[in-house]
Motif scaffolding. Structure first.
Motif, PDB file in Angstrom:
ATOM      1  N   ARG A  78     -28.271  -3.499  46.728  1.00 15.29           N
ATOM      2  CA  ARG A  78     -27.843  -2.968  48.087  1.00 15.29           C
ATOM      3  C   ARG A  78     -27.638  -4.285  48.825  1.00 15.29           C
ATOM      4  O   ARG A  78     -27.626  -4.501  49.891  1.00 15.29           O
ATOM      5  N   ASP A  79     -27.881  -5.631  48.161  1.00 19.42           N
ATOM      6  CA  ASP A  79     -27.910  -6.850  49.051  1.00 19.42           C
ATOM      7  C   ASP A  79     -26.694  -7.828  48.973  1.00 19.42           C
ATOM      8  O   ASP A  79     -26.926  -9.015  49.298  1.00 19.42           O
ATOM      9  N   ASP A  80     -25.516  -7.391  48.317  1.00 13.88           N
ATOM     10  CA  ASP A  80     -24.307  -8.149  47.851  1.00 13.88           C
ATOM     11  C   ASP A  80     -23.784  -8.400  49.485  1.00 13.88           C
ATOM     12  O   ASP A  80     -23.146  -7.371  49.858  1.00 13.88           O
ATOM     13  N   PRO A  81     -23.453  -9.532  49.996  1.00 19.87           N
ATOM     14  CA  PRO A  81     -23.115  -9.793  51.354  1.00 19.87           C
ATOM     15  C   PRO A  81     -21.741  -9.126  51.513  1.00 19.87           C
ATOM     16  O   PRO A  81     -21.322  -8.424  52.436  1.00 19.87           O
ATOM     17  N   VAL A  94     -39.718   5.883  53.282  1.00 20.97           N
ATOM     18  CA  VAL A  94     -39.079   4.680  52.500  1.00 20.97           C
ATOM     19  C   VAL A  94     -37.578   4.925  52.341  1.00 20.97           C
ATOM     20  O   VAL A  94     -36.953   6.055  52.687  1.00 20.97           O
ATOM     21  N   ARG A  95     -36.873   3.901  52.067  1.00 22.39           N
ATOM     22  CA  ARG A  95     -35.565   3.840  51.784  1.00 22.39           C
ATOM     23  C   ARG A  95     -35.125   3.766  50.324  1.00 22.39           C
ATOM     24  O   ARG A  95     -34.036   3.559  49.987  1.00 22.39           O
ATOM     25  N   ASP A  96     -35.978   3.767  49.532  1.00 23.75           N
ATOM     26  CA  ASP A  96     -35.776   3.354  47.915  1.00 23.75           C
ATOM     27  C   ASP A  96     -36.158   4.502  47.083  1.00 23.75           C
ATOM     28  O   ASP A  96     -36.267   4.153  45.885  1.00 23.75           O
ATOM     29  N   THR A 125     -24.430   3.006  41.170  1.00 26.04           N
ATOM     30  CA  THR A 125     -25.579   3.857  40.695  1.00 26.04           C
ATOM     31  C   THR A 125     -25.581   3.504  39.074  1.00 26.04           C
ATOM     32  O   THR A 125     -24.988   2.906  38.821  1.00 26.04           O
ATOM     33  N   PRO A 126     -26.781   3.802  38.686  1.00 32.14           N
ATOM     34  CA  PRO A 126     -27.230   3.261  37.255  1.00 32.14           C
ATOM     35  C   PRO A 126     -26.057   3.796  36.192  1.00 32.14           C
ATOM     36  O   PRO A 126     -25.548   3.018  35.358  1.00 32.14           O
ATOM     37  N   GLU A 127     -25.169   4.975  36.504  1.00 35.47           N
ATOM     38  CA  GLU A 127     -24.241   5.471  35.724  1.00 35.47           C
ATOM     39  C   GLU A 127     -23.112   4.557  35.595  1.00 35.47           C
ATOM     40  O   GLU A 127     -22.335   4.593  34.443  1.00 35.47           O
ATOM     41  N   ASP A 128     -22.841   3.746  36.558  1.00 34.27           N
ATOM     42  CA  ASP A 128     -21.868   3.042  36.446  1.00 34.27           C
ATOM     43  C   ASP A 128     -21.732   1.914  35.847  1.00 34.27           C
ATOM     44  O   ASP A 128     -20.996   1.220  35.238  1.00 34.27           O
TER      45      ASP A 128
END
Lengths: 151, 151, 151
Positions: A55-58, B54-56, A41-44
């Protein structure tokens, strides 16, 4: 009486190991997030100002998928195993082997999935654990029918 | 006997609160879906003809992530707490504090995650709840070893 | 005594059915993956060399969403139902109807969600099952308060 104690003891041990194994997935996700600088999340960004919120890091998605696979299998197995051990009077050795095979398969499944070892090992381990859970459920239904017949 | 009754009563109360808390996440997701006009499946256009499938959407995904975090932590804790309270003879005050801290942390975790309060509060609450669950599992394994030794 | 046996038998049967129903979702996901040639991880190309490793197949994602909906509802209900039946002394018929309605609604919910039947049927079934779980939790909290009062 001794048999019940032994089943209780086996149930406690294997349940706790399976719970710890599931809990470990959260730490593993955090490790891969740190390694690959991917935040949830952006807070992190507090911890990792250069982290990308994707959401796309393998690797991160692989660990999360393994975690979800645990959530799909372990909580319902814990419920099934508890009901089976505490209410269905299984023999000690039958119960012990159900618990051992499931626990070992799920731990090996995690190692193999996270390391992306080539198939068919992951499918075999998953199927064996799934079949153990199926066998527990079948025996619960059998026992429940028998005890309904005695009422 | 009275101690067992007190532990049972604490277990019942905290388990039910944690279950209700998890159930509330479904309603919260529905609220954010309505607010932001985001539907989960094309069929849901029945309720919201202008909804986007949507999922975003950041807010809907945030609530869903919080819900998933509950699913990762609460069902296995319910199993651990039940086994701990009913089979491991903890003292009333140890058991009560484990349950109270976990329940309070998880409720606060949800509020803070959904409101996107800046870190490190979310991490601290998550870690405390996770550690409580770890402590419960460690005590279950300890108890199981001790009772195996007595067989 | 007979009442307890009957509640135990109902609990065992319905828990096992709900667990089997959740387990079936994994198989259903695998079927849709094969039908639509969608694989979950690159390793799965072992089975399906032409499979695409995507997250946007509508049918596969629909089954996965239904599975997640089960994970959101069934494990916590299993915990609630066990505590309710074993610790709260419900009447046999109250307990039986709670279990039956929940089980039937969740099975129908899956069929309707996976077949993409038009709303509002899915929402109605989901809401009825959710309300049954709410009722179980409310009764657990009520019982817990009463038994705390007697200490």
């Amino acid at each position: 009486m001794d048999d019940n104690k032994e089943i209780e003891s086996l149930l406690l041990f294997h349940s706790a190991v399976l719970i710890l194994k599931t809990m470990a997935m959260s730490l593993l996700t955090a490790c891969y997030r740190m390694k690959n600088k991917v935040i949830a999340t952006p807070e992190d960004a507090f911890y990792m100002p250069t982290g990308r919120c994707v959401r796309d890091d393998p690797e991160v998605e692989r660990v999360r998928r393994t975690h979800r696979n645990d959530l799909e299998n372990i909580p319902i197995f814990l419920a099934a195993a508890y009901i089976y051990g505490m209410h269905c009077n299984p023999s000690v050795s039958t119960f012990a082997w159900h618990m051992r095979i499931f626990t070992v398969c799920r731990i090996a499944h995690t190692i193999i999935t996270v390391s992306a070892v080539r198939q068919p090992y992951r499918s075999i381990l998953w199927t064996v654990a799934w079949t153990v859970c199926l066998s527990v459920c079948a025996q619960i239904i059998q026992f429940s029918y028998d005890s309904m017949g005695q009422l």
